[in-house]
Design an enzyme around this catalytic site. Structure first.
Site, PDB file in Angstrom:
ATOM      1  CB  SER A  47      41.166  41.316  35.236  1.00  0.00           C
ATOM      2  OG  SER A  47      40.279  41.214  36.321  1.00  0.00           O
ATOM      3  CD  GLU A  48      42.809  40.455  42.100  1.00  0.00           C
ATOM      4  OE1 GLU A  48      42.428  39.809  43.079  1.00  0.00           O
ATOM      5  OE2 GLU A  48      43.332  41.579  42.183  1.00  0.00           O
TER       6      GLU A  48
END
Length: 236
Positions: A47-48
């Protein structure tokens, strides 16, 4: 003919993720995918916002307010998962360490152009987030989106009418009606929901579609979603 729900679309996309893949989950429908990976398969979700080892959605009452995904939804962490600095999360993207990124989209063209960062609606603020980085950093880009807009207009278009995120990057499209591959020869329909046929699907799609010789129906399981989760999903 019954279209897939958002959760069934996420389930379908999850079935294609290979063993050992490092996969990014974009905002929207893709964030649901971590809950539907086959139990005998290991996929490491990225997840960024700084999570490696993202797990499935938490059960009601088990949410951790300090653990969210890129879409600000509550999530979980698998055993061995970790938190990383936001900059390090982007270094993973830009360094080419992700096998696949599942992204939402407003429009996709027949050539695989991606438009997913703005609708140009003044009441809907734009936000490119990490989409541009993912479009060039992940080895494969796959999109999950509704087949048509709320007005019933095609979202798979000859040419995107909205500003592009990246050109020619999308390789597979999962919609609530079909699974479609973007190939050098054009769009190839691999799967359709029961009751759908190529003629009806074509009427909802601008570019020409070709039906794969080995196409099949999508047989998605019934998925029950808690009412609280439904409300959160609709808000997203």
């Amino acid at each position: 003919m019954t279209p897939l729900t958002r959760h069934q679309m996420a389930w379908r996309a999850a079935q294609d993720l290979p063993e050992g893949a490092y996969a990014n989950l974009g905002i929207g429908i893709p964030t649901l995918t971590a809950s539907y990976v086959p139990p005998d398969r290991e996929v490491i979700f990225h997840s960024e916002n700084g999570v490696l080892g993202l797990g499935p959605s938490p059960k009601p009452g088990e949410e951790d307010e300090e653990l969210i995904d890129a879409g600000k939804n509550f999530t979980t962490l698998i055993t061995g998962g970790c938190y990383v600095h936001h900059a390090d999360a982007f270094l993973m993207i830009r360094g080419g360490h992700l096998d696949v990124s599942l992204l939402g989209a407003f429009e996709v063209s027949g050539k695989g152009d991606l438009a997913n960062w703005t609708t140009e609606d003044p009441d809907f603020p734009p936000g490119v987030g990490g989409a541009m980085d993912l479009a060039v950093g992940a080895r494969a880009i796959r999109v999950l989106m509704e087949h048509t807009s709320k007005k019933g207009e095609p979202r798979i278009k000859h040419q995107c009418s909205l500003p592009l995120t990246a050109a020619g990057v999308v390789k597979r499209i999962y919609t609530n009606l079909a699974v479609i591959d973007v190939t050098p020869e054009g769009l190839v329909v691999r799967e359709m929901v029961p009751g759908m046929d190529l003629e009806r699907l074509q009427a909802l799609t601008e570019p020409k579609l070709t039906l794969a010789a080995d196409w099949r129906e999508i047989r998605a399981p019934a998925i029950s979603v808690p009412s609280k989760a439904k409300a959160s999903e609709q808000a997203a």
